[in-house]
Design a protein around this motif. Structure first.
Motif, PDB file in Angstrom:
ATOM      1  N   LYS A 268       0.843  -1.187   0.000  1.00  0.00           N
ATOM      2  CA  LYS A 268       0.000   0.000   0.000  1.00  0.00           C
ATOM      3  C   LYS A 268       0.885   1.246   0.000  1.00  0.00           C
ATOM      4  CE  LYS A 268      -3.852  -1.992   2.649  1.00  0.00           C
ATOM      5  NZ  LYS A 268      -4.701  -1.834   3.877  1.00  0.00           N
ATOM      6  N   LEU A 269       0.326   2.355  -0.428  1.00  0.00           N
ATOM      7  CA  LEU A 269       1.026   3.634  -0.386  1.00  0.00           C
ATOM      8  C   LEU A 269       0.647   4.341   0.907  1.00  0.00           C
ATOM      9  CD1 LEU A 269       2.836   5.640  -1.975  1.00  0.00           C
ATOM     10  CD2 LEU A 269       0.713   6.679  -2.816  1.00  0.00           C
ATOM     11  N   ARG A 270       1.576   4.433   1.840  1.00  0.00           N
ATOM     12  CA  ARG A 270       1.298   5.005   3.162  1.00  0.00           C
ATOM     13  C   ARG A 270       1.675   6.486   3.181  1.00  0.00           C
ATOM     14  NH1 ARG A 270       5.170   1.160   6.386  1.00  0.00           N
ATOM     15  NH2 ARG A 270       6.392   1.792   4.545  1.00  0.00           N
ATOM     16  N   ALA A 271       0.671   7.335   3.385  1.00  0.00           N
ATOM     17  CA  ALA A 271       0.876   8.778   3.420  1.00  0.00           C
ATOM     18  C   ALA A 271       0.880   9.263   4.859  1.00  0.00           C
ATOM     19  CB  ALA A 271      -0.222   9.482   2.639  1.00  0.00           C
ATOM     20  N   SER A 272       1.932   9.965   5.246  1.00  0.00           N
ATOM     21  CA  SER A 272       2.032  10.542   6.581  1.00  0.00           C
ATOM     22  C   SER A 272       1.311  11.893   6.588  1.00  0.00           C
ATOM     23  CB  SER A 272       3.503  10.727   6.961  1.00  0.00           C
ATOM     24  OG  SER A 272       3.630  11.256   8.260  1.00  0.00           O
ATOM     25  N   ILE A 273       0.258  12.001   7.402  1.00  0.00           N
ATOM     26  CA  ILE A 273      -0.578  13.202   7.444  1.00  0.00           C
ATOM     27  C   ILE A 273      -0.427  13.867   8.805  1.00  0.00           C
ATOM     28  CG2 ILE A 273      -2.931  14.103   7.293  1.00  0.00           C
ATOM     29  CD1 ILE A 273      -1.898  13.010   4.644  1.00  0.00           C
ATOM     30  N   ASN A 274      -0.089  15.159   8.785  1.00  0.00           N
ATOM     31  CA  ASN A 274       0.099  15.929  10.015  1.00  0.00           C
ATOM     32  C   ASN A 274      -1.128  16.795  10.285  1.00  0.00           C
ATOM     33  OD1 ASN A 274       1.045  17.578  12.124  1.00  0.00           O
ATOM     34  ND2 ASN A 274       2.074  18.957  10.690  1.00  0.00           N
ATOM     35  N   LEU A 275      -1.857  16.507  11.369  1.00  0.00           N
ATOM     36  CA  LEU A 275      -3.009  17.316  11.756  1.00  0.00           C
ATOM     37  C   LEU A 275      -2.600  18.541  12.563  1.00  0.00           C
ATOM     38  CD1 LEU A 275      -5.583  14.559  12.801  1.00  0.00           C
ATOM     39  CD2 LEU A 275      -5.403  15.756  10.607  1.00  0.00           C
ATOM     40  N   GLY A 276      -1.308  18.705  12.828  1.00  0.00           N
ATOM     41  CA  GLY A 276      -0.839  19.827  13.627  1.00  0.00           C
ATOM     42  C   GLY A 276      -0.806  21.146  12.890  1.00  0.00           C
ATOM     43  N   ASN A 277      -0.982  21.110  11.569  1.00  0.00           N
ATOM     44  CA  ASN A 277      -1.025  22.335  10.766  1.00  0.00           C
ATOM     45  C   ASN A 277      -2.388  22.400  10.083  1.00  0.00           C
ATOM     46  OD1 ASN A 277      -0.795  24.389   8.890  1.00  0.00           O
ATOM     47  ND2 ASN A 277       1.318  23.909   8.377  1.00  0.00           N
ATOM     48  N   PRO A 278      -3.299  23.239  10.589  1.00  0.00           N
ATOM     49  CA  PRO A 278      -4.671  23.262  10.062  1.00  0.00           C
ATOM     50  C   PRO A 278      -4.779  23.755   8.632  1.00  0.00           C
ATOM     51  CG  PRO A 278      -4.326  25.086  11.593  1.00  0.00           C
ATOM     52  CD  PRO A 278      -3.112  24.196  11.694  1.00  0.00           C
TER      53      PRO A 278
ATOM     54  N   VAL B 242      -1.865   8.954  10.318  1.00  0.00           N
ATOM     55  CA  VAL B 242      -2.180  10.291  10.827  1.00  0.00           C
ATOM     56  C   VAL B 242      -1.453  10.581  12.142  1.00  0.00           C
ATOM     57  CG1 VAL B 242      -4.059  11.826  11.537  1.00  0.00           C
ATOM     58  CG2 VAL B 242      -4.424  10.166   9.701  1.00  0.00           C
ATOM     59  N   PHE B 243      -0.911  11.803  12.233  1.00  0.00           N
ATOM     60  CA  PHE B 243      -0.193  12.238  13.435  1.00  0.00           C
ATOM     61  C   PHE B 243      -0.709  13.602  13.866  1.00  0.00           C
ATOM     62  CE2 PHE B 243       2.582   9.417  11.059  1.00  0.00           C
ATOM     63  CZ  PHE B 243       2.966   8.509  12.038  1.00  0.00           C
ATOM     64  N   ASP B 244      -0.468  13.938  15.148  1.00  0.00           N
ATOM     65  CA  ASP B 244      -0.930  15.223  15.677  1.00  0.00           C
ATOM     66  C   ASP B 244       0.157  16.286  15.696  1.00  0.00           C
ATOM     67  OD1 ASP B 244       0.692  14.307  17.708  1.00  0.00           O
ATOM     68  OD2 ASP B 244      -0.829  14.421  19.286  1.00  0.00           O
ATOM     69  N   ALA B 245       1.342  15.959  15.218  1.00  0.00           N
ATOM     70  CA  ALA B 245       2.451  16.918  15.258  1.00  0.00           C
ATOM     71  C   ALA B 245       3.394  16.662  14.093  1.00  0.00           C
ATOM     72  CB  ALA B 245       3.214  16.806  16.576  1.00  0.00           C
ATOM     73  N   ALA B 246       4.021  17.757  13.621  1.00  0.00           N
ATOM     74  CA  ALA B 246       4.915  17.656  12.472  1.00  0.00           C
ATOM     75  C   ALA B 246       6.095  16.733  12.736  1.00  0.00           C
ATOM     76  CB  ALA B 246       5.412  19.051  12.085  1.00  0.00           C
ATOM     77  N   GLY B 247       6.675  16.835  13.937  1.00  0.00           N
ATOM     78  CA  GLY B 247       7.840  16.016  14.246  1.00  0.00           C
ATOM     79  C   GLY B 247       7.563  14.531  14.112  1.00  0.00           C
ATOM     80  N   LYS B 248       6.388  14.117  14.572  1.00  0.00           N
ATOM     81  CA  LYS B 248       6.016  12.700  14.482  1.00  0.00           C
ATOM     82  C   LYS B 248       5.805  12.284  13.030  1.00  0.00           C
ATOM     83  CE  LYS B 248       3.603  12.943  18.935  1.00  0.00           C
ATOM     84  NZ  LYS B 248       2.263  12.843  19.600  1.00  0.00           N
ATOM     85  N   SER B 249       5.213  13.186  12.261  1.00  0.00           N
ATOM     86  CA  SER B 249       4.968  12.893  10.851  1.00  0.00           C
ATOM     87  C   SER B 249       6.272  12.748  10.082  1.00  0.00           C
ATOM     88  CB  SER B 249       4.110  14.010  10.246  1.00  0.00           C
ATOM     89  OG  SER B 249       3.796  13.755   8.902  1.00  0.00           O
ATOM     90  N   VAL B 250       7.213  13.640  10.362  1.00  0.00           N
ATOM     91  CA  VAL B 250       8.539  13.563   9.730  1.00  0.00           C
ATOM     92  C   VAL B 250       9.254  12.278  10.127  1.00  0.00           C
ATOM     93  CG1 VAL B 250      10.829  14.615   9.663  1.00  0.00           C
ATOM     94  CG2 VAL B 250       8.795  16.065   9.545  1.00  0.00           C
ATOM     95  N   GLN B 251       9.199  11.955  11.404  1.00  0.00           N
ATOM     96  CA  GLN B 251       9.897  10.765  11.900  1.00  0.00           C
ATOM     97  C   GLN B 251       9.374   9.501  11.238  1.00  0.00           C
ATOM     98  OE1 GLN B 251       9.656  10.276  16.154  1.00  0.00           O
ATOM     99  NE2 GLN B 251      11.387   8.866  16.214  1.00  0.00           N
ATOM    100  N   ALA B 252       8.067   9.452  10.997  1.00  0.00           N
ATOM    101  CA  ALA B 252       7.482   8.265  10.367  1.00  0.00           C
ATOM    102  C   ALA B 252       8.055   8.032   8.978  1.00  0.00           C
ATOM    103  CB  ALA B 252       5.960   8.409  10.301  1.00  0.00           C
ATOM    104  N   VAL B 253       8.257   9.113   8.224  1.00  0.00           N
ATOM    105  CA  VAL B 253       8.835   8.973   6.883  1.00  0.00           C
ATOM    106  C   VAL B 253      10.327   8.685   6.969  1.00  0.00           C
ATOM    107  CG1 VAL B 253       9.259  10.151   4.700  1.00  0.00           C
ATOM    108  CG2 VAL B 253       7.056  10.397   5.828  1.00  0.00           C
TER     109      VAL B 253
END
Length: 244
Positions: A16-26, A61-72
């Motif tokens: 699957k294509l896994r997209a990291s989505i940051n909810l910390g930036n509205p 899905v993540f609640d913060a940019a740092g977590k989203s970056v780390q996942a990638v």
């Protein structure tokens, strides 16, 4: 656009294509209060890219940019949506930006701080979202002021108020919205940075994958897709980045 299957395989090691989505930036993504599903320009782009590769999409899905970056960076996601930053660029191959976002400072009405230049003093403490673009940028740029890191970008103003800090830093629109919920707060008159919001994939996926992602972003800007998505979601204050 014909995409070599080796590139598709590089993007989808799990099938699957896994997209990291940051909810910390509205400006980029939010969660629907009715369904709990994420939506926004980054989600629209993720779905469009999955369509281009003709693969199934999974939103991580993540609640913060740092977590989203780390996942990638750790390859727990195959691509994501990030502010371009040299530190992140050590592990992530960025496209050209698709959206430009302004960063501003927020202070109290009675604060002696009037300009951006007034912020960088030893007596000032600046709230930022942990691992956000503002955190990375101001960590490099501020020489005297102390940085106080809130858990997420949406919690910056709450941290600023609870800890009685001197300055809050973040996305202009987020700060404006939070300021309307309190009394006696104001934004400074000028931005302190422009964030180049781009897509990115782990560098380990290879140059061909990075090139395909970069071409996709240019196509989405040129076709009007990004601008249409911003308007559809009612986003103001963000502009479509110029073509690379």
């Amino acid at each position: 656009m014909n995409i070599d299957q080796s590139v598709v395989a590089a993007f989808t090691p799990t099938g699957k294509l896994r997209a990291s989505i940051n909810l910390g930036n509205p400006i980029l993504a939010n969660k629907s209060p009715e369904t709990g599903e994420p939506f926004g320009v980054s989600v629209d782009l993720a779905r469009a890219f999955a369509g281009r590769l003709n693969v199934e999409l999974e939103l991580v899905v993540f609640d913060a940019a740092g977590k989203s970056v780390q996942a990638v960076s750790e390859e727990r996601a195959d691509f994501g949506f990030f502010a371009v930053d040299p530190l992140r660029g050590e592990t992530i191959a960025f496209t050209a930006p698709y959206v430009l976002i302004e960063g501003f400072y927020l202070v109290r009405d009675e604060s002696p701080i009037k300009t951006n230049q007034d912020v960088d003093h030893r007596k000032n403490r600046v709230a930022v979202g942990l691992g956000s673009a503002y955190d990375l940028f101001l960590t490099r740029e501020l020489k005297a002021a102390q940085i106080v890191r809130a858990p997420t970008s949406p919690s910056v103003v709450a941290t600023f108020l609870e800890q009685k800090l001197e300055v809050a830093a973040g996305v202009k629109q987020q700060l404006e919205a939070d300021a309307r919920k309190a009394v006696g707060l104001r934004l400074l008159d000028e931005r302190f940075m422009v964030i180049q919001q781009a897509m990115g994939t782990p560098k380990s996926r290879g140059s061909a994958a990075a090139e395909v992602l970069g071409t996709f972003v240019e196509d989405m800007k040129a076709s009007g897709f990004v601008g249409d998505s911003l308007r559809r979601h009612g986003i103001v204050g963000a502009t479509v980045a110029p073509e690379a």
